[in-house]
Motif scaffolding. Structure first.
Motif, PDB file in Angstrom:
ATOM      1  N   ASN A 235       0.798  -1.224   0.000  1.00 43.66           N
ATOM      2  CA  ASN A 235       0.000   0.000   0.000  1.00 43.66           C
ATOM      3  C   ASN A 235       0.834   1.279   0.000  1.00 43.66           C
ATOM      4  O   ASN A 235       0.287   2.365  -0.234  1.00 43.66           O
ATOM      5  N   TRP A 240      -4.694   3.534  -0.230  1.00 43.51           N
ATOM      6  CA  TRP A 240      -5.418   2.470   0.448  1.00 43.51           C
ATOM      7  C   TRP A 240      -4.793   2.111   1.786  1.00 43.51           C
ATOM      8  O   TRP A 240      -3.579   2.089   1.927  1.00 43.51           O
ATOM      9  N   TYR A 308      -7.742  -1.365  -7.513  1.00 44.24           N
ATOM     10  CA  TYR A 308      -6.675  -1.562  -6.542  1.00 44.24           C
ATOM     11  C   TYR A 308      -6.401  -3.047  -6.335  1.00 44.24           C
ATOM     12  O   TYR A 308      -5.246  -3.495  -6.338  1.00 44.24           O
TER      13      TYR A 308
END
Length: 332
Positions: A235, A240, A308
């Motif tokens: 990340n 995120w 993502y």
């Protein structure tokens, strides 16, 4: 009169465009994102429509949903996991011998035949209808049309560009609401050694963000493997973040299909690394209630989460990423 109709048409067209953007929460960054957002919305509305009567296990509607998912898997370019079944795995359970089905497809990695697999899963069943209630249909938009739509979207996204070593198995399970029947059947009937599955990412209730900031999500049982550490390392440089579940983390860990994988023996009392990812897991105001409807899904966030996750899964598809389980269970 003609000018009036022309203005009215333009007004309706503008209103429709604004509605799409509003439903998707924000204008996606490019046309591809807008198409993905629209697909996710269409799929959730279809799966959670009144015509599906709450997707109760053993109902005719469940067969319709399974065939619908299988069509999406095929259109995305996946291969059937069991080559002679057209993506469908049939099974029966319970004293009344309920007939149900899982939908399973595979995206091969660079190593053929596969030495290792990642399983992506979501359940597509819900609890049906309550006769006599004012709103009798339990549509199950977040639980779990959202996760099912996410699995289908990942099939499309990863099929476009996947060059990692590990093969990806896409599984849509029935029977979750009756005690993880579909995932249990799958895990008991693997055509290869369970140790070849290095990770199960299960998606359940990923459509609403009522109790989280944007770009946050939960990993259930996040202390029971090194998954959270691997995700947080990935990340860096992204918006995120993994949110900590306020309480009863283990309770949520054993409440979805990931637990069938976690209890599938790999070595002694160690099972497959398996966790559920969710965005609204702690909000109980609509869980198994008739107000779990498609209009409350945050389609913009679900779109960004899908993109993502596609990147995260490509990363996890590398054989250099090592997953470790810390969960010990008593053999049954």
């Amino acid at each position: 009169m003609l000018k009036y109709h022309k203005k009215a048409f333009l007004f309706v067209l503008l209103a429709s465009l604004l509605a799409i953007i509003t439903q998707c929460n924000k204008t996606p960054k490019c046309e591809t994102h807008l198409q993905l957002c629209d697909s996710l919305k269409n799929w959730v509305y279809c799966l959670a429509s009144d015509s599906m009567l709450g997707r109760k296990n053993g109902s005719p509607e469940m067969e319709k949903v399974a065939n619908y998912i299988a069509q999406r898997f095929q259109q995305a370019g996946l291969q059937p996991f069991f080559y002679d079944t057209a993506f469908i795995q049939h099974y029966y359970y319970g004293k009344s011998n309920i007939g149900e089905r899982n939908v399973i497809g595979i995206l091969p990695g660079k190593v053929v035949p596969a030495r290792e697999y990642i399983v992506l899963s979501a359940h597509f069943d819900h609890i049906g209808i309550e006769h006599g209630a004012e709103d009798s249909i339990y549509n199950g938009a977040d639980d779990n049309a959202s996760g099912t739509a996410l699995i289908m979207a990942l099939a499309y996204e990863l099929s476009k560009n996947y060059e990692s070593e590990r093969s990806i198995i896409f599984t849509a399970f029935s029977g979750e609401e009756h005690g993880f029947r579909g995932s249990g059947h799958f895990c008991r009937n693997l055509p290869f050694e369970a140790s070849k599955i290095v990770l199960n990412l299960n998606f359940d209730m990923v459509g609403r963000t009522d109790d989280l900031k944007p770009y946050y999500f939960y990993i259930t049982g996040d202390s029971l493997s090194n998954l959270r550490k691997l995700v947080e390392t990935f990340n860096h440089g992204t918006p995120w973040r993994v949110a900590s579940i306020p309480s009863r983390s283990f309770f949520y860990y054993v409440m979805s299909d990931n637990i069938s994988f976690a209890r599938t023996k790999v070595n002694d009392t160690i099972g497959i690394v398996a966790h559920t990812l969710a965005t609204g897991i702690t909000n109980r105001s609509y869980l198994h209630k008739p107000n779990d409807d498609p209009e409350f899904i945050n389609y913009g966030h679900l779109t960004e989460f899908t993109l993502y996750l596609a990147d995260l899964i490509r990363h996890f598809g590398s054989s250099e990423v090592v997953f470790e389980s810390y969960y010990r269970f008593k053999p049954q």
